[in-house]
Motif scaffolding. Sequence first.
Motif, PDB file in Angstrom:
ATOM      1  N   VAL A  10       0.843  -1.036  -0.061  1.00 14.35           N
ATOM      2  CA  VAL A  10       0.040  -0.008  -0.090  1.00 14.35           C
ATOM      3  C   VAL A  10       0.869   1.193   0.132  1.00 14.35           C
ATOM      4  O   VAL A  10       1.983   1.384   0.410  1.00 14.35           O
ATOM      5  N   ALA A  11       0.400   2.437  -0.650  1.00 13.90           N
ATOM      6  CA  ALA A  11       0.827   3.667  -0.361  1.00 13.90           C
ATOM      7  C   ALA A  11      -0.214   4.692  -0.298  1.00 13.90           C
ATOM      8  O   ALA A  11      -1.250   4.436  -0.705  1.00 13.90           O
ATOM      9  N   LEU A  12       0.131   5.806   0.254  1.00 11.57           N
ATOM     10  CA  LEU A  12      -0.827   6.915   0.428  1.00 11.57           C
ATOM     11  C   LEU A  12      -0.189   8.082  -0.305  1.00 11.57           C
ATOM     12  O   LEU A  12       1.033   8.294  -0.283  1.00 11.57           O
ATOM     13  N   ASP A  13      -1.274   8.926  -0.825  1.00  8.87           N
ATOM     14  CA  ASP A  13      -0.703  10.079  -1.423  1.00  8.87           C
ATOM     15  C   ASP A  13      -0.958  11.272  -0.263  1.00  8.87           C
ATOM     16  O   ASP A  13      -1.326  11.241   0.719  1.00  8.87           O
ATOM     17  N   SER A  14      -0.632  12.704  -0.878  1.00  9.36           N
ATOM     18  CA  SER A  14      -0.418  13.720   0.053  1.00  9.36           C
ATOM     19  C   SER A  14      -2.160  13.949   0.488  1.00  9.36           C
ATOM     20  O   SER A  14      -2.452  14.672   1.475  1.00  9.36           O
ATOM     21  N   SER A  15      -3.135  13.528  -0.522  1.00 11.57           N
ATOM     22  CA  SER A  15      -4.555  13.686  -0.139  1.00 11.57           C
ATOM     23  C   SER A  15      -5.156  12.487   0.625  1.00 11.57           C
ATOM     24  O   SER A  15      -6.218  12.403   1.160  1.00 11.57           O
ATOM     25  N   MET A  16      -4.344  11.499   1.296  1.00 14.38           N
ATOM     26  CA  MET A  16      -4.501  10.552   1.752  1.00 14.38           C
ATOM     27  C   MET A  16      -5.426   9.387   1.338  1.00 14.38           C
ATOM     28  O   MET A  16      -6.211   8.642   1.642  1.00 14.38           O
ATOM     29  N   ASN A  17      -5.257   9.391  -0.294  1.00 16.49           N
ATOM     30  CA  ASN A  17      -5.835   8.356  -1.117  1.00 16.49           C
ATOM     31  C   ASN A  17      -5.075   7.056  -0.869  1.00 16.49           C
ATOM     32  O   ASN A  17      -3.811   7.310  -0.783  1.00 16.49           O
ATOM     33  N   LEU A  18      -5.726   5.962  -0.821  1.00 13.62           N
ATOM     34  CA  LEU A  18      -4.791   4.812  -0.776  1.00 13.62           C
ATOM     35  C   LEU A  18      -4.786   3.962  -2.158  1.00 13.62           C
ATOM     36  O   LEU A  18      -5.587   3.937  -2.785  1.00 13.62           O
ATOM     37  N   TYR A  19      -3.404   3.723  -2.313  1.00 15.70           N
ATOM     38  CA  TYR A  19      -3.175   2.861  -3.531  1.00 15.70           C
ATOM     39  C   TYR A  19      -2.882   1.436  -2.968  1.00 15.70           C
ATOM     40  O   TYR A  19      -1.962   1.383  -2.016  1.00 15.70           O
ATOM     41  N   VAL A  20      -3.425   0.321  -3.647  1.00 16.02           N
ATOM     42  CA  VAL A  20      -3.003  -0.957  -3.303  1.00 16.02           C
ATOM     43  C   VAL A  20      -2.509  -1.647  -4.495  1.00 16.02           C
ATOM     44  O   VAL A  20      -2.876  -1.526  -5.521  1.00 16.02           O
ATOM     45  N   ALA A  21      -1.215  -2.174  -4.113  1.00 20.49           N
ATOM     46  CA  ALA A  21      -0.933  -2.993  -5.399  1.00 20.49           C
ATOM     47  C   ALA A  21      -1.587  -4.339  -5.218  1.00 20.49           C
ATOM     48  O   ALA A  21      -1.451  -5.272  -4.471  1.00 20.49           O
ATOM     49  N   ASP A  22      -2.533  -4.804  -6.256  1.00 21.50           N
ATOM     50  CA  ASP A  22      -3.279  -5.842  -6.206  1.00 21.50           C
ATOM     51  C   ASP A  22      -2.790  -6.932  -7.195  1.00 21.50           C
ATOM     52  O   ASP A  22      -3.043  -6.896  -8.605  1.00 21.50           O
ATOM     53  N   THR A  23      -1.794  -7.557  -6.712  1.00 25.77           N
ATOM     54  CA  THR A  23      -1.021  -8.567  -7.690  1.00 25.77           C
ATOM     55  C   THR A  23      -1.654  -9.382  -8.719  1.00 25.77           C
ATOM     56  O   THR A  23      -1.580  -9.371  -9.919  1.00 25.77           O
ATOM     57  N   SER A  24      -2.687 -10.329  -8.256  1.00 23.76           N
ATOM     58  CA  SER A  24      -3.286 -11.116  -8.960  1.00 23.76           C
ATOM     59  C   SER A  24      -4.139 -10.506 -10.179  1.00 23.76           C
ATOM     60  O   SER A  24      -4.562 -11.333 -10.866  1.00 23.76           O
ATOM     61  N   ASN A  25      -4.679  -9.593  -9.814  1.00 24.57           N
ATOM     62  CA  ASN A  25      -5.375  -8.706 -10.646  1.00 24.57           C
ATOM     63  C   ASN A  25      -4.742  -7.803 -11.570  1.00 24.57           C
ATOM     64  O   ASN A  25      -5.268  -7.052 -12.343  1.00 24.57           O
ATOM     65  N   HIS A  26      -3.262  -7.931 -11.232  1.00 28.18           N
ATOM     66  CA  HIS A  26      -2.296  -7.174 -12.242  1.00 28.18           C
ATOM     67  C   HIS A  26      -2.928  -5.458 -12.321  1.00 28.18           C
ATOM     68  O   HIS A  26      -2.677  -5.085 -13.544  1.00 28.18           O
ATOM     69  N   ARG A  27      -2.954  -4.895 -11.206  1.00 30.88           N
ATOM     70  CA  ARG A  27      -3.179  -3.540 -11.210  1.00 30.88           C
ATOM     71  C   ARG A  27      -2.940  -2.713  -9.963  1.00 30.88           C
ATOM     72  O   ARG A  27      -2.571  -3.412  -9.010  1.00 30.88           O
ATOM     73  N   VAL A  28      -2.754  -1.584  -9.932  1.00 28.20           N
ATOM     74  CA  VAL A  28      -3.024  -0.588  -8.848  1.00 28.20           C
ATOM     75  C   VAL A  28      -4.328  -0.124  -8.857  1.00 28.20           C
ATOM     76  O   VAL A  28      -4.709   0.504  -9.516  1.00 28.20           O
ATOM     77  N   GLN A  29      -4.871  -0.606  -7.534  1.00 25.74           N
ATOM     78  CA  GLN A  29      -6.326  -0.111  -7.050  1.00 25.74           C
ATOM     79  C   GLN A  29      -6.093   1.224  -6.287  1.00 25.74           C
ATOM     80  O   GLN A  29      -5.408   1.313  -5.430  1.00 25.74           O
ATOM     81  N   LYS A  30      -6.914   2.265  -6.722  1.00 28.05           N
ATOM     82  CA  LYS A  30      -6.817   3.359  -5.924  1.00 28.05           C
ATOM     83  C   LYS A  30      -8.271   3.693  -5.082  1.00 28.05           C
ATOM     84  O   LYS A  30      -9.235   3.310  -5.693  1.00 28.05           O
ATOM     85  N   PHE A  31      -8.078   3.846  -3.859  1.00 31.83           N
ATOM     86  CA  PHE A  31      -9.500   4.006  -2.825  1.00 31.83           C
ATOM     87  C   PHE A  31      -9.263   5.437  -2.619  1.00 31.83           C
ATOM     88  O   PHE A  31      -8.348   5.830  -1.666  1.00 31.83           O
ATOM     89  N   MET A  32     -10.154   6.211  -2.874  1.00 28.47           N
ATOM     90  CA  MET A  32     -10.481   7.676  -2.610  1.00 28.47           C
ATOM     91  C   MET A  32     -10.586   7.792  -1.061  1.00 28.47           C
ATOM     92  O   MET A  32     -11.198   6.973  -0.556  1.00 28.47           O
ATOM     93  N   ARG A  33      -9.878   8.802  -0.430  1.00 28.27           N
ATOM     94  CA  ARG A  33     -10.481   9.090   0.953  1.00 28.27           C
ATOM     95  C   ARG A  33     -11.823   9.618   1.054  1.00 28.27           C
ATOM     96  O   ARG A  33     -11.944  10.551   0.243  1.00 28.27           O
TER      97      ARG A  33
END
Length: 73
Positions: free
Chosen positions: A48-71
């Motif tokens: 996981v990683a957070l940006d400066s707006s506290m949105n969450l980014y998840v490395a979703d390995t078996s779906n081959h994507r980076v998923q963004k979850f908005m704060r």
Amino acid sequence: ANVFIVDNNNHRIQLYCRYPFVNTTGRTIAGTGVLGTSATQLYYPAGVALDSSMNLYVADTSNHRVQKFMRIA
């Protein structure tokens, strides 16, 4: 003071908060606990990683994507 846990085998991201008191129970903030391919599901998340707006980014390995979850404010 918050801790994000990538719960890989349960396909979710857990958050443990310290405020307003130390909480020993995690809250699921991303994923459903069941593997899947929809926008709300994860499939073996790895990081996981957070940006400066506290949105969450998840490395979703078996779906081959980076998923963004908005704060949610």
